[in-house]
Design a protein around this motif. Sequence first.
Motif, PDB file in Angstrom:
ATOM      1  N   HIS A  38      46.295  47.128  36.565  1.00 28.54           N
ATOM      2  CA  HIS A  38      47.573  47.063  37.255  1.00 28.54           C
ATOM      3  C   HIS A  38      47.769  48.293  38.145  1.00 28.54           C
ATOM      4  O   HIS A  38      48.197  48.179  39.290  1.00 28.54           O
ATOM      5  CB  HIS A  38      48.702  46.963  36.227  1.00 28.54           C
ATOM      6  N   ALA A  39      47.437  49.459  37.617  1.00 29.72           N
ATOM      7  CA  ALA A  39      47.597  50.687  38.391  1.00 29.72           C
ATOM      8  C   ALA A  39      46.673  50.717  39.598  1.00 29.72           C
ATOM      9  O   ALA A  39      47.016  51.285  40.631  1.00 29.72           O
ATOM     10  CB  ALA A  39      47.319  51.895  37.503  1.00 29.72           C
ATOM     11  N   ALA A  40      45.519  50.116  39.492  1.00 28.90           N
ATOM     12  CA  ALA A  40      44.562  50.146  40.592  1.00 28.90           C
ATOM     13  C   ALA A  40      44.923  49.172  41.702  1.00 28.90           C
ATOM     14  O   ALA A  40      44.599  49.409  42.867  1.00 28.90           O
ATOM     15  CB  ALA A  40      43.164  49.829  40.075  1.00 28.90           C
ATOM     16  N   THR A  41      45.590  48.080  41.380  1.00 24.51           N
ATOM     17  CA  THR A  41      45.811  47.049  42.386  1.00 24.51           C
ATOM     18  C   THR A  41      47.169  47.127  43.061  1.00 24.51           C
ATOM     19  O   THR A  41      47.258  46.999  44.276  1.00 24.51           O
ATOM     20  CB  THR A  41      45.643  45.650  41.772  1.00 24.51           C
ATOM     21  N   LEU A  77      44.132  39.620  49.914  1.00 26.79           N
ATOM     22  CA  LEU A  77      43.519  38.465  49.257  1.00 26.79           C
ATOM     23  C   LEU A  77      42.485  38.852  48.201  1.00 26.79           C
ATOM     24  O   LEU A  77      42.376  38.190  47.172  1.00 26.79           O
ATOM     25  CB  LEU A  77      42.864  37.558  50.303  1.00 26.79           C
ATOM     26  N   THR A  78      41.720  39.886  48.451  1.00 25.35           N
ATOM     27  CA  THR A  78      40.613  40.194  47.542  1.00 25.35           C
ATOM     28  C   THR A  78      41.006  41.060  46.348  1.00 25.35           C
ATOM     29  O   THR A  78      40.429  40.913  45.281  1.00 25.35           O
ATOM     30  CB  THR A  78      39.463  40.873  48.295  1.00 25.35           C
ATOM     31  N   VAL A  79      41.963  41.937  46.514  1.00 23.70           N
ATOM     32  CA  VAL A  79      42.335  42.835  45.406  1.00 23.70           C
ATOM     33  C   VAL A  79      42.905  42.059  44.210  1.00 23.70           C
ATOM     34  O   VAL A  79      42.464  42.272  43.083  1.00 23.70           O
ATOM     35  CB  VAL A  79      43.290  43.942  45.898  1.00 23.70           C
ATOM     36  N   PRO A  80      43.852  41.136  44.385  1.00 20.61           N
ATOM     37  CA  PRO A  80      44.338  40.394  43.218  1.00 20.61           C
ATOM     38  C   PRO A  80      43.273  39.508  42.574  1.00 20.61           C
ATOM     39  O   PRO A  80      43.225  39.380  41.350  1.00 20.61           O
ATOM     40  CB  PRO A  80      45.480  39.539  43.766  1.00 20.61           C
ATOM     41  N   VAL A  81      42.408  38.921  43.397  1.00 23.47           N
ATOM     42  CA  VAL A  81      41.353  38.061  42.846  1.00 23.47           C
ATOM     43  C   VAL A  81      40.370  38.888  42.027  1.00 23.47           C
ATOM     44  O   VAL A  81      39.993  38.499  40.916  1.00 23.47           O
ATOM     45  CB  VAL A  81      40.635  37.294  43.976  1.00 23.47           C
ATOM     46  N   SER A  82      39.971  40.045  42.548  1.00 26.16           N
ATOM     47  CA  SER A  82      39.036  40.876  41.785  1.00 26.16           C
ATOM     48  C   SER A  82      39.693  41.418  40.519  1.00 26.16           C
ATOM     49  O   SER A  82      39.044  41.502  39.468  1.00 26.16           O
ATOM     50  CB  SER A  82      38.509  42.014  42.650  1.00 26.16           C
ATOM     51  N   ALA A  83      40.974  41.759  40.583  1.00 27.86           N
ATOM     52  CA  ALA A  83      41.669  42.227  39.381  1.00 27.86           C
ATOM     53  C   ALA A  83      41.756  41.113  38.345  1.00 27.86           C
ATOM     54  O   ALA A  83      41.592  41.358  37.147  1.00 27.86           O
ATOM     55  CB  ALA A  83      43.066  42.722  39.741  1.00 27.86           C
ATOM     56  N   HIS A  84      41.988  39.899  38.796  1.00 29.46           N
ATOM     57  CA  HIS A  84      42.041  38.763  37.880  1.00 29.46           C
ATOM     58  C   HIS A  84      40.692  38.567  37.188  1.00 29.46           C
ATOM     59  O   HIS A  84      40.640  38.366  35.972  1.00 29.46           O
ATOM     60  CB  HIS A  84      42.433  37.506  38.657  1.00 29.46           C
ATOM     61  N   MET A  85      39.622  38.652  37.953  1.00 32.39           N
ATOM     62  CA  MET A  85      38.294  38.461  37.373  1.00 32.39           C
ATOM     63  C   MET A  85      37.942  39.600  36.409  1.00 32.39           C
ATOM     64  O   MET A  85      37.355  39.359  35.355  1.00 32.39           O
ATOM     65  CB  MET A  85      37.241  38.369  38.492  1.00 32.39           C
ATOM     66  N   VAL A  86      38.305  40.828  36.741  1.00 30.68           N
ATOM     67  CA  VAL A  86      38.057  41.954  35.837  1.00 30.68           C
ATOM     68  C   VAL A  86      38.856  41.779  34.552  1.00 30.68           C
ATOM     69  O   VAL A  86      38.352  42.021  33.450  1.00 30.68           O
ATOM     70  CB  VAL A  86      38.395  43.294  36.532  1.00 30.68           C
ATOM     71  N   GLY A  87      40.108  41.352  34.685  1.00 31.31           N
ATOM     72  CA  GLY A  87      40.949  41.143  33.503  1.00 31.31           C
ATOM     73  C   GLY A  87      40.393  40.064  32.588  1.00 31.31           C
ATOM     74  O   GLY A  87      40.345  40.233  31.367  1.00 31.31           O
ATOM     75  N   ARG A  88      39.960  38.952  33.163  1.00 29.41           N
ATOM     76  CA  ARG A  88      39.401  37.871  32.339  1.00 29.41           C
ATOM     77  C   ARG A  88      38.083  38.290  31.692  1.00 29.41           C
ATOM     78  O   ARG A  88      37.825  37.985  30.535  1.00 29.41           O
ATOM     79  CB  ARG A  88      39.218  36.608  33.164  1.00 29.41           C
TER      80      ARG A  88
END
Length: 121
Positions: A38-41, A77-88
């Motif tokens: 969360h802090a990174a994105t 577009l890419t920051v939330p998608v990459s954060a989602h993938m890292v979280g999962r």
Amino acid sequence: MNSFLDVVVGVLLVLGGLLSLAAAIGLLRFPDLLTRMHAATKPQVLGSLLLLTALGLALHSWALVPLLVVAWIFQLLTVPVSAHMVGRAGYRTKHVDKGRLTVDELEDVVARVERAEDVED
């Protein structure tokens, strides 16, 4: 007029830099994967918008504006998608502190997938 624009550019650069600094500090200080993610994105997307806006104002070129807008849209577009993938991925590899979660919406989904993988084997 030019000095006013320089002040605006300076303020945008400082604010964008502070948001990027806040993201970096959050990565170092927060305790687990999800809070670090969360802090990174969150501040980074707004910080990049402020920095790109300052760049566009400082260069005085309308031809550069579409390029800066495209750069920010790609960030958006890419920051939330990459954060989602890292979280999962972190959740599936047990790197998430489940004691800090108030609602665990992935628990049932991951359990079903793991059961389906066990049946296939």
